[in-house]
Design a protein around this motif. Structure first.
Motif, PDB file in Angstrom:
ATOM      1  N   ALA A  99      -9.857   4.478  -0.883  1.00 57.76           N
ATOM      2  CA  ALA A  99     -11.278   4.629  -1.209  1.00 57.76           C
ATOM      3  C   ALA A  99     -12.141   4.315   0.009  1.00 57.76           C
ATOM      4  O   ALA A  99     -13.096   5.043   0.325  1.00 57.76           O
ATOM      5  CB  ALA A  99     -11.644   3.718  -2.377  1.00 57.76           C
ATOM      6  N   LEU A 100     -11.804   3.237   0.699  1.00 65.05           N
ATOM      7  CA  LEU A 100     -12.570   2.853   1.875  1.00 65.05           C
ATOM      8  C   LEU A 100     -12.409   3.876   2.997  1.00 65.05           C
ATOM      9  O   LEU A 100     -13.382   4.236   3.679  1.00 65.05           O
ATOM     10  CB  LEU A 100     -12.121   1.472   2.340  1.00 65.05           C
ATOM     11  N   ALA A 101     -11.186   4.380   3.182  1.00 61.87           N
ATOM     12  CA  ALA A 101     -10.946   5.390   4.216  1.00 61.87           C
ATOM     13  C   ALA A 101     -11.740   6.659   3.927  1.00 61.87           C
ATOM     14  O   ALA A 101     -12.294   7.277   4.847  1.00 61.87           O
ATOM     15  CB  ALA A 101      -9.452   5.692   4.311  1.00 61.87           C
ATOM     16  N   GLN A 102     -11.799   7.060   2.663  1.00 61.19           N
ATOM     17  CA  GLN A 102     -12.606   8.232   2.308  1.00 61.19           C
ATOM     18  C   GLN A 102     -14.065   8.035   2.705  1.00 61.19           C
ATOM     19  O   GLN A 102     -14.711   8.943   3.236  1.00 61.19           O
ATOM     20  CB  GLN A 102     -12.498   8.514   0.811  1.00 61.19           C
ATOM     21  N   TYR A 103     -14.581   6.849   2.447  1.00 57.77           N
ATOM     22  CA  TYR A 103     -15.982   6.595   2.770  1.00 57.77           C
ATOM     23  C   TYR A 103     -16.205   6.620   4.285  1.00 57.77           C
ATOM     24  O   TYR A 103     -17.177   7.213   4.770  1.00 57.77           O
ATOM     25  CB  TYR A 103     -16.427   5.249   2.199  1.00 57.77           C
ATOM     26  N   LEU A 104     -15.317   5.994   5.039  1.00 55.17           N
ATOM     27  CA  LEU A 104     -15.460   5.987   6.488  1.00 55.17           C
ATOM     28  C   LEU A 104     -15.416   7.404   7.047  1.00 55.17           C
ATOM     29  O   LEU A 104     -16.199   7.763   7.933  1.00 55.17           O
ATOM     30  CB  LEU A 104     -14.366   5.130   7.124  1.00 55.17           C
ATOM     31  N   VAL A 105     -14.520   8.231   6.526  1.00 61.45           N
ATOM     32  CA  VAL A 105     -14.435   9.622   6.974  1.00 61.45           C
ATOM     33  C   VAL A 105     -15.716  10.374   6.616  1.00 61.45           C
ATOM     34  O   VAL A 105     -16.247  11.152   7.416  1.00 61.45           O
ATOM     35  CB  VAL A 105     -13.206  10.311   6.355  1.00 61.45           C
ATOM     36  N   SER A 106     -16.222  10.142   5.400  1.00 59.82           N
ATOM     37  CA  SER A 106     -17.428  10.845   4.960  1.00 59.82           C
ATOM     38  C   SER A 106     -18.638  10.505   5.822  1.00 59.82           C
ATOM     39  O   SER A 106     -19.549  11.315   5.978  1.00 59.82           O
ATOM     40  CB  SER A 106     -17.727  10.515   3.492  1.00 59.82           C
ATOM     41  N   ARG A 107     -18.648   9.292   6.394  1.00 60.83           N
ATOM     42  CA  ARG A 107     -19.738   8.870   7.275  1.00 60.83           C
ATOM     43  C   ARG A 107     -19.448   9.180   8.744  1.00 60.83           C
ATOM     44  O   ARG A 107     -20.261   8.904   9.612  1.00 60.83           O
ATOM     45  CB  ARG A 107     -19.957   7.351   7.131  1.00 60.83           C
ATOM     46  N   GLN A 108     -18.270   9.759   8.995  1.00 61.70           N
ATOM     47  CA  GLN A 108     -17.810  10.087  10.349  1.00 61.70           C
ATOM     48  C   GLN A 108     -17.684   8.837  11.218  1.00 61.70           C
ATOM     49  O   GLN A 108     -17.909   8.867  12.430  1.00 61.70           O
ATOM     50  CB  GLN A 108     -18.731  11.128  11.010  1.00 61.70           C
ATOM     51  N   TRP A 109     -17.310   7.732  10.583  1.00 63.46           N
ATOM     52  CA  TRP A 109     -16.996   6.489  11.290  1.00 63.46           C
ATOM     53  C   TRP A 109     -15.475   6.426  11.428  1.00 63.46           C
ATOM     54  O   TRP A 109     -14.797   5.672  10.733  1.00 63.46           O
ATOM     55  CB  TRP A 109     -17.525   5.279  10.522  1.00 63.46           C
ATOM     56  N   LYS A 110     -14.948   7.224  12.315  1.00 62.34           N
ATOM     57  CA  LYS A 110     -13.504   7.456  12.341  1.00 62.34           C
ATOM     58  C   LYS A 110     -12.732   6.505  13.247  1.00 62.34           C
ATOM     59  O   LYS A 110     -11.506   6.436  13.168  1.00 62.34           O
ATOM     60  CB  LYS A 110     -13.222   8.905  12.735  1.00 62.34           C
ATOM     61  N   ASN A 111     -13.405   5.792  14.117  1.00 59.46           N
ATOM     62  CA  ASN A 111     -12.727   4.856  15.012  1.00 59.46           C
ATOM     63  C   ASN A 111     -12.875   3.443  14.467  1.00 59.46           C
ATOM     64  O   ASN A 111     -13.994   2.926  14.354  1.00 59.46           O
ATOM     65  CB  ASN A 111     -13.310   4.945  16.425  1.00 59.46           C
ATOM     66  N   VAL A 112     -11.759   2.825  14.142  1.00 61.69           N
ATOM     67  CA  VAL A 112     -11.778   1.546  13.427  1.00 61.69           C
ATOM     68  C   VAL A 112     -10.981   0.497  14.205  1.00 61.69           C
ATOM     69  O   VAL A 112      -9.834   0.740  14.597  1.00 61.69           O
ATOM     70  CB  VAL A 112     -11.194   1.692  12.009  1.00 61.69           C
ATOM     71  N   LEU A 113     -11.590  -0.656  14.421  1.00 58.97           N
ATOM     72  CA  LEU A 113     -10.897  -1.808  14.995  1.00 58.97           C
ATOM     73  C   LEU A 113     -10.352  -2.642  13.839  1.00 58.97           C
ATOM     74  O   LEU A 113     -11.075  -2.964  12.896  1.00 58.97           O
ATOM     75  CB  LEU A 113     -11.863  -2.642  15.834  1.00 58.97           C
ATOM     76  N   LEU A 114      -9.081  -2.996  13.914  1.00 61.80           N
ATOM     77  CA  LEU A 114      -8.401  -3.714  12.840  1.00 61.80           C
ATOM     78  C   LEU A 114      -8.184  -5.168  13.243  1.00 61.80           C
ATOM     79  O   LEU A 114      -7.542  -5.456  14.243  1.00 61.80           O
ATOM     80  CB  LEU A 114      -7.059  -3.031  12.545  1.00 61.80           C
ATOM     81  N   LEU A 115      -8.749  -6.087  12.438  1.00 55.61           N
ATOM     82  CA  LEU A 115      -8.553  -7.523  12.644  1.00 55.61           C
ATOM     83  C   LEU A 115      -7.664  -8.053  11.529  1.00 55.61           C
ATOM     84  O   LEU A 115      -7.958  -7.847  10.347  1.00 55.61           O
ATOM     85  CB  LEU A 115      -9.887  -8.262  12.641  1.00 55.61           C
ATOM     86  N   VAL A 116      -6.600  -8.774  11.900  1.00 59.20           N
ATOM     87  CA  VAL A 116      -5.586  -9.192  10.938  1.00 59.20           C
ATOM     88  C   VAL A 116      -5.434 -10.708  10.967  1.00 59.20           C
ATOM     89  O   VAL A 116      -5.277 -11.308  12.037  1.00 59.20           O
ATOM     90  CB  VAL A 116      -4.221  -8.527  11.243  1.00 59.20           C
ATOM     91  N   GLY A 117      -5.453 -11.315   9.777  1.00 62.89           N
ATOM     92  CA  GLY A 117      -5.345 -12.759   9.660  1.00 62.89           C
ATOM     93  C   GLY A 117      -3.927 -13.279   9.802  1.00 62.89           C
ATOM     94  O   GLY A 117      -2.967 -12.511   9.945  1.00 62.89           O
ATOM     95  N   PRO A 118      -3.753 -14.609   9.736  1.00 62.97           N
ATOM     96  CA  PRO A 118      -2.458 -15.237   9.994  1.00 62.97           C
ATOM     97  C   PRO A 118      -1.495 -15.220   8.815  1.00 62.97           C
ATOM     98  O   PRO A 118      -0.301 -15.470   9.001  1.00 62.97           O
ATOM     99  CB  PRO A 118      -2.844 -16.675  10.339  1.00 62.97           C
ATOM    100  N   GLU A 119      -1.975 -14.944   7.603  1.00 61.69           N
ATOM    101  CA  GLU A 119      -1.112 -14.980   6.422  1.00 61.69           C
ATOM    102  C   GLU A 119      -0.218 -13.743   6.372  1.00 61.69           C
ATOM    103  O   GLU A 119      -0.601 -12.654   6.822  1.00 61.69           O
ATOM    104  CB  GLU A 119      -1.950 -15.053   5.147  1.00 61.69           C
ATOM    105  N   SER A 120       0.973 -13.899   5.798  1.00 63.39           N
ATOM    106  CA  SER A 120       1.853 -12.735   5.635  1.00 63.39           C
ATOM    107  C   SER A 120       1.177 -11.675   4.763  1.00 63.39           C
ATOM    108  O   SER A 120       1.346 -10.473   4.997  1.00 63.39           O
ATOM    109  CB  SER A 120       3.186 -13.167   5.020  1.00 63.39           C
ATOM    110  N   ALA A 121       0.397 -12.117   3.769  1.00 66.80           N
ATOM    111  CA  ALA A 121      -0.312 -11.162   2.913  1.00 66.80           C
ATOM    112  C   ALA A 121      -1.371 -10.397   3.694  1.00 66.80           C
ATOM    113  O   ALA A 121      -1.684  -9.248   3.352  1.00 66.80           O
ATOM    114  CB  ALA A 121      -0.949 -11.896   1.734  1.00 66.80           C
ATOM    115  N   ASP A 122      -1.948 -11.008   4.746  1.00 64.03           N
ATOM    116  CA  ASP A 122      -2.896 -10.297   5.599  1.00 64.03           C
ATOM    117  C   ASP A 122      -2.208  -9.128   6.298  1.00 64.03           C
ATOM    118  O   ASP A 122      -2.777  -8.032   6.409  1.00 64.03           O
ATOM    119  CB  ASP A 122      -3.492 -11.230   6.644  1.00 64.03           C
ATOM    120  N   LYS A 123      -0.997  -9.359   6.755  1.00 61.69           N
ATOM    121  CA  LYS A 123      -0.255  -8.311   7.451  1.00 61.69           C
ATOM    122  C   LYS A 123       0.138  -7.188   6.490  1.00 61.69           C
ATOM    123  O   LYS A 123       0.137  -6.006   6.860  1.00 61.69           O
ATOM    124  CB  LYS A 123       0.969  -8.924   8.130  1.00 61.69           C
ATOM    125  N   VAL A 124       0.467  -7.553   5.250  1.00 63.58           N
ATOM    126  CA  VAL A 124       0.769  -6.540   4.231  1.00 63.58           C
ATOM    127  C   VAL A 124      -0.463  -5.678   3.971  1.00 63.58           C
ATOM    128  O   VAL A 124      -0.387  -4.447   3.878  1.00 63.58           O
ATOM    129  CB  VAL A 124       1.252  -7.204   2.927  1.00 63.58           C
TER     130      VAL A 124
END
Length: 387
Positions: free
Chosen positions: A150-175
């Motif tokens: 759902a979020l990816a669809q919205y980003l594409v619809s707004r043409q915000w196609k370049n995304v920086l990914l920040l990931v936390g320390p928990e294993s669930a964050d990586k999942v």
């Protein structure tokens, strides 16, 4: 003259559903409840189930049934299994599980083959709908894949196609981050970089705990934060290097429900939950509410309390659940996930509802969100077209 409700209920068949949660669940600690993290529970979702039971009173009288809710909080997995066993033996066949993904998987496996339907109302983990799926397990809470699609669809619809990914320390964050990477690839987003963050204010770790420093030296249209704890994402909006939107675990958050959603009768549902629980309704409350609603509708439509008939109706093509989100909903036959739109919400507003216009699917519009049968690792319906 029709009998009064009090007289009518004297001859009703008792029909209980079950609810099981952790006794000392850290998700419901006073500290977390006070912070009201976006996309996280603001109280136990049993409140949503209680609202649905209240709503079922008069439909129940018409069907000759008095719906009830057997609520239990337990301390460990052994007690969960014992409680499910006791509920089953007392005739309760539909049980809501407000438990972590690993425990949900264990319970579903333990009671595979029994006349039980378990509703997952809290665990988003894609694996419960994939390699760890079970025929007795249905999901009213959306998967990580559905939320990230759902979020990816919205980003594409707004043409915000370049995304920086920040990931936390928990294993669930990586999942969660891997789930977003799948959605990004599916809808054509470009992840311009992946950076790990840590929680805290240690000055020696400024490059990993300071949002401005973490987001410097790289270009992006949006920043996706994978943060199960919610604390870093809560503070990151308006703190990053560039004037760009924060999405994911903070900022713009995809979820099953948002208290600011007011279309399609949602205001009345929100009001009922607020009156019952003295707080706003969240996605988790909604998931518990719609699970009970599915069982109540099955009793109404089949005019029966026979488990086999009810289970078949809930899983079948005829069910049409109205979740106050503008779509009629039912469960996917290949993985037990409830088809549903996602609400993309900021702090106090719903920005958009997904699927968004222009994103098509050959079988069902709602199946643009999450794993469809062609890509799912779960094959509950082996004869499904395309599976």
């Amino acid at each position: 003259m029709l009998p009064s409700p009090a007289v009518a209920q004297q001859n009703l068949e008792e029909f209980d559903l079950g609810y099981i949660g952790w006794n000392d669940d850290p998700r419901y600690s006073p500290a977390r409840m006070q912070r009201e993290y976006q996309g996280e529970p603001w109280g136990r979702p049993v409140a949503g189930a209680r609202v649905a039971i209240d709503e079922a009173r008069f439909p129940g009288i018409a069907a000759g049934v008095k719906f009830g809710l057997d609520e239990k909080l337990v301390s460990n997995t052994r007690e969960v299994l014992d409680t499910v066993r006791r509920m089953r033996d007392s005739g309760t066949r539909f049980i809501l599980l407000d438990l972590p993904a690993g425990t949900v998987s264990r319970v579903a496996a333990e009671f595979a083959g029994d006349d039980l339907t378990l509703f997952n109302v809290a665990a988003h983990d894609d694996r419960l709908r994939g390699a760890h799926c079970q025929a007795n397990l249905l999901h009213t809470i959306p998967s990580d894949a559905m939320r990230n699609d759902a979020l990816a669809q919205y980003l594409v619809s707004r043409q915000w196609k370049n995304v920086l990914l920040l990931v936390g320390p928990e294993s669930a964050d990586k999942v969660l981050a891997r789930s977003f990477e799948r959605s990004a690839k599916r809808f054509g987003l470009n992840i311009t970089g992946t950076r790990a963050f840590v929680l805290g204010n240690n000055p020696r770790e400024r490059e990993h705990n300071n949002p401005k420093l973490l987001t410097s030296g790289v270009d992006y249209d949006a920043v996706y934060i994978a943060d199960i704890q919610g604390e870093f994402a809560r503070n990151a909006n308006f703190a990053i290097q560039k004037p760009r939107p924060v999405v994911g675990s903070g900022g713009l958050v995809p979820q099953a429900w948002h208290w600011a959603w007011t279309r399609h009768g949602a205001r009345q549902l929100n009001n009922r939950l607020e009156k019952k629980a003295d707080r706003h309704m969240t996605a988790y409350d909604w998931a518990a509410w719609v699970a009970v609603k599915a069982v109540v509708e099955a009793v109404q439509r089949t005019d029966s309390t026979d488990y086999a008939k009810l289970a078949a109706y809930i899983r079948g093509d005829e069910i049409n659940l109205d979740g106050f989100k503008g779509y009629r909903m039912g469960f996917r036959d290949w993985d037990g996930q409830l088809r549903q739109p996602m609400l993309l919400g900021s702090g106090n507003w719903v920005v958009a509802r997904a699927p968004l216009e222009g994103f098509l699917h050959p079988d069902n519009y709602l199946d643009t969100l999450g794993f469809d049968p062609r890509e799912s690792a779960c094959k509950l319906a082996t004869d499904h077209k395309g599976a």
